[in-house]
Each structure stands twice: as structure tokens, then as C-alpha cells.
Write a protein that holds these residues in place. Structure first.
Motif, PDB file in Angstrom:
ATOM      1  N   CYS A   3       0.837  -1.200   0.000  1.00 45.61           N
ATOM      2  CA  CYS A   3       0.000   0.000   0.000  1.00 45.61           C
ATOM      3  C   CYS A   3       0.871   1.249   0.000  1.00 45.61           C
ATOM      4  O   CYS A   3       1.870   1.321   0.691  1.00 45.61           O
ATOM      5  N   THR A   4       0.499   2.219  -0.783  1.00 47.15           N
ATOM      6  CA  THR A   4       1.167   3.507  -1.001  1.00 47.15           C
ATOM      7  C   THR A   4       2.510   3.379  -1.720  1.00 47.15           C
ATOM      8  O   THR A   4       3.257   4.336  -1.773  1.00 47.15           O
ATOM      9  N   LYS A   5       2.812   2.223  -2.305  1.00 49.00           N
ATOM     10  CA  LYS A   5       4.036   2.074  -3.090  1.00 49.00           C
ATOM     11  C   LYS A   5       3.738   2.264  -4.570  1.00 49.00           C
ATOM     12  O   LYS A   5       2.694   1.865  -5.059  1.00 49.00           O
ATOM     13  N   GLN A   6       4.684   2.870  -5.250  1.00 47.68           N
ATOM     14  CA  GLN A   6       4.553   3.020  -6.697  1.00 47.68           C
ATOM     15  C   GLN A   6       4.995   1.721  -7.357  1.00 47.68           C
ATOM     16  O   GLN A   6       6.060   1.188  -7.049  1.00 47.68           O
ATOM     17  N   VAL A   7       4.168   1.213  -8.236  1.00 46.95           N
ATOM     18  CA  VAL A   7       4.459  -0.041  -8.927  1.00 46.95           C
ATOM     19  C   VAL A   7       4.145   0.092 -10.410  1.00 46.95           C
ATOM     20  O   VAL A   7       3.403   0.982 -10.827  1.00 46.95           O
ATOM     21  N   ILE A  20       0.113   4.068  -8.014  1.00 46.25           N
ATOM     22  CA  ILE A  20       0.322   3.859  -6.580  1.00 46.25           C
ATOM     23  C   ILE A  20      -0.761   2.928  -6.067  1.00 46.25           C
ATOM     24  O   ILE A  20      -1.952   3.140  -6.318  1.00 46.25           O
ATOM     25  N   VAL A  21      -0.369   1.900  -5.335  1.00 45.64           N
ATOM     26  CA  VAL A  21      -1.312   0.928  -4.790  1.00 45.64           C
ATOM     27  C   VAL A  21      -2.070   1.562  -3.626  1.00 45.64           C
ATOM     28  O   VAL A  21      -1.466   2.041  -2.670  1.00 45.64           O
ATOM     29  N   ASN A  22      -3.401   1.597  -3.730  1.00 49.66           N
ATOM     30  CA  ASN A  22      -4.239   2.095  -2.641  1.00 49.66           C
ATOM     31  C   ASN A  22      -4.629   0.974  -1.701  1.00 49.66           C
ATOM     32  O   ASN A  22      -4.620   1.144  -0.488  1.00 49.66           O
ATOM     33  N   GLN A  23      -5.012  -0.153  -2.261  1.00 48.24           N
ATOM     34  CA  GLN A  23      -5.360  -1.325  -1.464  1.00 48.24           C
ATOM     35  C   GLN A  23      -5.286  -2.555  -2.346  1.00 48.24           C
ATOM     36  O   GLN A  23      -5.239  -2.455  -3.565  1.00 48.24           O
ATOM     37  N   PHE A  24      -5.289  -3.729  -1.712  1.00 46.03           N
ATOM     38  CA  PHE A  24      -5.281  -4.970  -2.467  1.00 46.03           C
ATOM     39  C   PHE A  24      -5.929  -6.064  -1.637  1.00 46.03           C
ATOM     40  O   PHE A  24      -6.059  -5.945  -0.417  1.00 46.03           O
ATOM     41  N   SER A  25      -6.362  -7.093  -2.318  1.00 43.58           N
ATOM     42  CA  SER A  25      -6.941  -8.250  -1.659  1.00 43.58           C
ATOM     43  C   SER A  25      -6.439  -9.490  -2.379  1.00 43.58           C
ATOM     44  O   SER A  25      -5.551  -9.411  -3.229  1.00 43.58           O
TER      45      SER A  25
END
Length: 83
Positions: A3-7, A20-25
Motif C-alpha cells: 500500500c502507497t508504493k509506486q508499482v 500507486i497501490v491504494n489497497q489490495f486483496s
């Protein structure tokens, strides 16, 4: 945590998107697209791999990261590992 990392996400058809990752599941990643005020959902089954900038860390025991392919500052993670 991603979360919050640029990918950079590379899809199965080799197209890519950066954000930027906000959330993931378990099944999807919510990404804030770079350069746009847009948030999208990316389903993991469509992802070939994910690139993420690594932090510079001291490696005391010199063990090699299995996802480090020698590209300075970049690690490659297969999508099946990102949870």
C-alpha cells in the motif's frame, strides 16, 4: 506492505500501467494511475508480473533475494506472490 508504493503492473498481453497501490486483496489491486486523477481496479489473474522499486538495505548475510534479477533498484514479483 504494498500500500502507497509506486508499482508498474505488466499484463499478460505485455501492456503496462504505472501507479500507486491504494489497497489490495486476494483477487484484485486498487491502483491510483500515475499522471491522472483516476483510480482503477486490476484483477490479479490478468497480471503477468509487478515491478516495484526496492529500498536500499544493508545485507548482512549476503543472501540473494530470489526475485532480484540483477536490475539495480528493481525487483520483479510474480503476481501469484502478491497478496
Amino acid at each position: 506492505s504494498f500500500c502507497t508504493k509506486q508499482v508498474k503492473i505488466v499484463f499478460l498481453d505485455n501492456k503496462s500501467i504505472t501507479g500507486i497501490v491504494n489497497q489490495f486483496s486476494r483477487y484484485h489491486i486498487v491502483l491510483e494511475v500515475e499522471g491522472k486523477d483516476e483510480i482503477i481496479t486490476v484483477f490479479k489473474h490478468a497480471i503477468k508480473y509487478i515491478l516495484s522499486k526496492k529500498k536500499k538495505l544493508k545485507n548482512i548475510n549476503k543472501q540473494r533475494n530470489p526475485f532480484d534479477f540483477g536490475i539495480k533498484g528493481v525487483s520483479i514479483l510474480p503476481s501469484s506472490i502478491v497478496v
